[in-house]
Structure formats: C-alpha cells, structure tokens
Write a protein that holds these residues in place. Sequence first.
Motif, mmCIF file in Angstrom:
data_model
loop_
_atom_site.group_PDB
_atom_site.id
_atom_site.type_symbol
_atom_site.label_atom_id
_atom_site.label_comp_id
_atom_site.label_asym_id
_atom_site.label_seq_id
_atom_site.Cartn_x
_atom_site.Cartn_y
_atom_site.Cartn_z
ATOM 1 N N ILE A 1 0.771 -1.037 -0.091
ATOM 2 C CA ILE A 1 0.089 0.121 -0.030
ATOM 3 C C ILE A 1 0.831 1.144 0.149
ATOM 4 O O ILE A 1 0.715 2.187 -0.895
ATOM 5 C CB ILE A 1 -0.863 0.072 1.111
ATOM 6 N N ILE A 2 1.829 1.294 0.952
ATOM 7 C CA ILE A 2 2.936 2.257 0.998
ATOM 8 C C ILE A 2 3.353 2.610 -0.443
ATOM 9 O O ILE A 2 3.583 3.708 -0.916
ATOM 10 C CB ILE A 2 3.980 2.210 1.932
ATOM 11 N N ASP A 3 3.974 1.576 -1.039
ATOM 12 C CA ASP A 3 4.622 1.708 -2.277
ATOM 13 C C ASP A 3 3.561 2.243 -3.459
ATOM 14 O O ASP A 3 4.189 3.134 -4.327
ATOM 15 C CB ASP A 3 5.154 0.360 -2.735
ATOM 16 N N ASP A 4 2.457 1.721 -3.267
ATOM 17 C CA ASP A 4 1.413 2.264 -4.397
ATOM 18 C C ASP A 4 1.100 3.831 -4.167
ATOM 19 O O ASP A 4 1.162 4.269 -5.303
ATOM 20 C CB ASP A 4 -0.041 1.487 -4.281
ATOM 21 N N LEU A 5 0.997 4.170 -3.060
ATOM 22 C CA LEU A 5 0.772 5.500 -2.681
ATOM 23 C C LEU A 5 1.824 6.514 -3.225
ATOM 24 O O LEU A 5 1.861 7.612 -3.617
ATOM 25 C CB LEU A 5 0.441 5.769 -1.107
ATOM 26 N N LEU B 1 0.537 15.978 1.942
ATOM 27 C CA LEU B 1 0.768 14.791 2.215
ATOM 28 C C LEU B 1 -0.376 14.016 3.066
ATOM 29 O O LEU B 1 -0.362 13.102 3.040
ATOM 30 C CB LEU B 1 2.201 14.981 3.297
ATOM 31 N N VAL B 2 -0.949 14.934 3.553
ATOM 32 C CA VAL B 2 -2.295 14.150 4.389
ATOM 33 C C VAL B 2 -3.031 13.297 3.316
ATOM 34 O O VAL B 2 -3.464 12.340 3.533
ATOM 35 C CB VAL B 2 -3.102 15.325 5.032
ATOM 36 N N THR B 3 -3.697 14.139 2.143
ATOM 37 C CA THR B 3 -4.388 13.592 1.245
ATOM 38 C C THR B 3 -3.964 12.656 0.405
ATOM 39 O O THR B 3 -4.551 11.545 0.019
ATOM 40 C CB THR B 3 -5.461 14.443 0.714
ATOM 41 N N THR C 1 -6.116 8.396 14.086
ATOM 42 C CA THR C 1 -4.688 8.452 14.719
ATOM 43 C C THR C 1 -3.567 8.541 14.213
ATOM 44 O O THR C 1 -2.679 9.265 14.142
ATOM 45 C CB THR C 1 -4.748 7.482 16.171
ATOM 46 N N THR C 2 -3.521 7.100 13.443
ATOM 47 C CA THR C 2 -2.171 7.079 12.526
ATOM 48 C C THR C 2 -2.097 7.989 11.487
ATOM 49 O O THR C 2 -0.874 8.280 11.200
ATOM 50 C CB THR C 2 -2.286 5.347 11.885
ATOM 51 N N ALA C 3 -2.915 8.468 10.745
ATOM 52 C CA ALA C 3 -3.160 9.386 9.755
ATOM 53 C C ALA C 3 -2.503 10.601 10.443
ATOM 54 O O ALA C 3 -1.432 11.256 9.592
ATOM 55 C CB ALA C 3 -4.449 9.591 9.263
ATOM 56 N N ASN C 4 -2.698 11.225 11.504
ATOM 57 C CA ASN C 4 -2.175 12.173 12.020
ATOM 58 C C ASN C 4 -0.714 12.096 12.481
ATOM 59 O O ASN C 4 -0.081 12.990 12.460
ATOM 60 C CB ASN C 4 -3.137 12.822 13.232
ATOM 61 N N VAL D 1 -2.501 18.022 11.637
ATOM 62 C CA VAL D 1 -2.309 19.144 10.713
ATOM 63 C C VAL D 1 -3.595 18.920 9.594
ATOM 64 O O VAL D 1 -3.929 17.731 9.445
ATOM 65 C CB VAL D 1 -1.053 19.182 9.748
ATOM 66 N N HIS D 2 -4.333 19.823 9.250
ATOM 67 C CA HIS D 2 -5.278 19.780 8.471
ATOM 68 C C HIS D 2 -4.876 19.371 6.878
ATOM 69 O O HIS D 2 -5.584 18.757 6.368
ATOM 70 C CB HIS D 2 -6.171 21.147 8.468
ATOM 71 N N GLU D 3 -3.739 19.918 6.923
ATOM 72 C CA GLU D 3 -3.113 19.497 5.359
ATOM 73 C C GLU D 3 -1.511 19.861 5.723
ATOM 74 O O GLU D 3 -0.985 20.743 6.521
ATOM 75 C CB GLU D 3 -3.548 20.408 4.283
ATOM 76 N N LEU D 4 -0.762 19.145 4.578
ATOM 77 C CA LEU D 4 0.910 19.306 4.881
ATOM 78 C C LEU D 4 1.398 19.600 3.464
ATOM 79 O O LEU D 4 1.495 18.326 2.720
ATOM 80 C CB LEU D 4 1.541 18.066 5.564
#
Length: 404
Positions: A125-129, A142-144, A245-248, A397-400
């Motif tokens: 999943i990480i590689d695909d993103l 980086l968030v979205t 939690t992990t996303a943030n 962060v709301h966005e990065l």
Amino acid sequence: MTEVPTAAPAFTTRRASGCPFDPPPEMSRLQEAEPLSRVTLWNGEQAWFVTRHADQVALLRDERISADNQRPNYPSVSAGNEATRAHNRTFITMDEPEHNEQRKRFTGDFTIKRTQALRVRVERIIDDLLDAMEKAGPPADLVTSFALPLPSLVICELLGVPYEDHGFFQRASSVIIDTRSSVPDALAASQELVEYLGDLVESKAKNPGDDLLSRLAAQYLVTGQSTRDECAKQARLLLVAGHETTANMIALGTCALLQNPEQLAAVRDGSPERVAGAVEELLRYLSITHMGRRRVAAQDIEIGGQTIKAGDAVICANDIANRDPEVFDEPDRLNIHRQARRHLAFGSGPHQCLGQNLARIELQLAYPALLRRLPGLRLARPLEEISFRTDMAVYGVHELPVVW
C-alpha cells in the motif's frame, strides 16, 4: 493535605505561537507548580487535571477510577461529544467485567503476531501511494496523498469496509471528533456512521467474507450475543480510531522530522531497530491524543497529596505526562535515540490502546519509505503557515503541503 483552589483555569489545547509540537504552556506550568489541580471545562464544570507521569499510571491502573462515559460528571470534550455519548459507548468507555468481555472479541486481530503478518500488505500500500505521488509530481498535500489513505486502506481491509466509501466515513469522522461541531451535526454524523456500519454488519451476517466484521457478525450477531446496534458501535470505534490517529501521526511526525534534519536522516537511513525506537520517541514527543484520558472516580482516591472524591471528573493529560522531566531527560527535545517506551501515547492499564501494534507497524514502515523515496521532501510553505488541528480530538495538521 493541600486545599484545592475554588477558581480553576480553563482546560485548553491552545499551543504557544511558534511551538506547535509542544503542549500548551499552561500545562507545563501546572505540572511544575500544581501537578494535581482543577481545570474548568467547556460547560463550566470542573475536573481534576493530572499532569505527572507517575500519578497518571497509578490512576489509569486503579480499579477505583471509571472509564464509563454514562456516569454523572463524565468530562466530555465538547457539547457534540456530550450529545453523542450513547453513540460513543464501546468497550473503551466501559468498566470491568463488561470492558474485558467486549474487548476480547477483537484482541486476536490486533496481536503482535497478527499485525506482523500484515507487513507485506502495508508495504505494498505504501509503495502504491508513493508511486502515485511521484507520478503526479509536486506539490502535494501529504495528508490526502499519503498519511490519510494509508491507514484508511489498512483498516478497511482488516474490518471489511469498502474503501470506496472512504469519503463518507472520513467526513463523518471529522465531524465527530471536531470539538466545534454543533450538537445536531455531531448527532447526525454519529448516527449516519452507526447506521452505515450496522447495515454492513447485517450484510456480512448473510454473506460473510474473510474480515473482522464478518467474524463479529457470525460470532455475536447471528448467535444473538450482540445486537446490530452494539456491533455497529464497536465497528465505528475501530474504523474511526484505526485511521484518524495513525494518519495524524504520519503527517505530524513527518512535519516534526522536517524541522529536525539530523533526526530525519537517522530515520531515513536507520536500521529497523533504530526506526522502531524513533517511532516511540515521536509518539512520546507529539502525543496526538491531546484531550487526555477522561475518567470519573468511582470511590475516593488519595493521590498526590489530594483526595479525588467519588463522582469527581478526572483528566489524565498524557501529552504533558510524556514531557515529565522525572521520566524523560530534556523532555521538550525530540531525540530519536532515547529509550521512550515508557510514554503514555497509548495510555496505560486495562484500557491501553487495542490497536497500538498495528499503528506501530504502519508508522515504522511509513516514515522511512516516504523519506527514502522522496529524499528532497520539504514543506511547501513556512511552518507558521501550516494549519494545526487544535480543535480536533486528535491533534495533527489539516493539510501538509510538500514539495521534493
């Protein structure tokens, strides 16, 4: 015994200007001067505010302290949270023996062995993103682009939630954890998400797959041990906590590392053991669950020279406990080489975070993969222009915006 002052400062999540990674200055002041004191909540009620690491560990492991959010005086974080307490009732807001009976339904899916088995899938999943980010080119949020879809995809696959519905459940989650949400908005978002997951659990009872919600439906819904509503509420907890939690942590941790180039390089080039240690330090340093562990005293408790009386509200502020100089040398400095495992980012005692093993795997893989693939990664705007989530139950962060 020290007297408790009648006037109490307001509970706040507001950081000092230019210090977005540090707890509010008022917390540091209280930890030094009044480590166990009162604070005033959003509704004018008061709660005990516990700032020291040792006191928090003692309380969170004490059977006389209750996590039951249906008790009178339970310290909700906002009006919206107060209004949705019934919808928020899951095993994390239950006491023994009900807590353990409900929690053990899910523990097998979050053991170290089970989450380690997910490593290959998380890496894919990480590689695909990152492939998609490289293909699209800078700039990116980086968030979205990375931080939010990674744990969302993982928790969707684990639970059996269709990822194509991520727009819906991410929007609903944001409303639920936003302390500024109105009561009608918070209720609507909570009800919509519970209804959606209730439909999904019922569907899996008829057509099961190889996922957690199918097992939940087969073992508890079909057999009559749980209702549709109970299953849906537990599913909502796992879905929301599993991605928010992990996303943030991914986004905020990356932001913090970008401010500390030497620490960033050590994570980028470090061994798996070094990266694992760095993740523990980032969890300590950032403490994104910045509203504290909220409890109610079920009996009188003597601690820190004070008496917390039965029925009193209690907030164990884990973010400032993770900066306790009695436990961590130079606590306000990010130091990925320290031994930070004693941090309270995942809580302590019987209610310690169920998903911590999964979160660790995701973070240990995400940070170095991102930094190695995009070695020129940097913020696209100054740090002071980044919008931080001070009014959300999960900090970040709301966005990065980044370039490379």
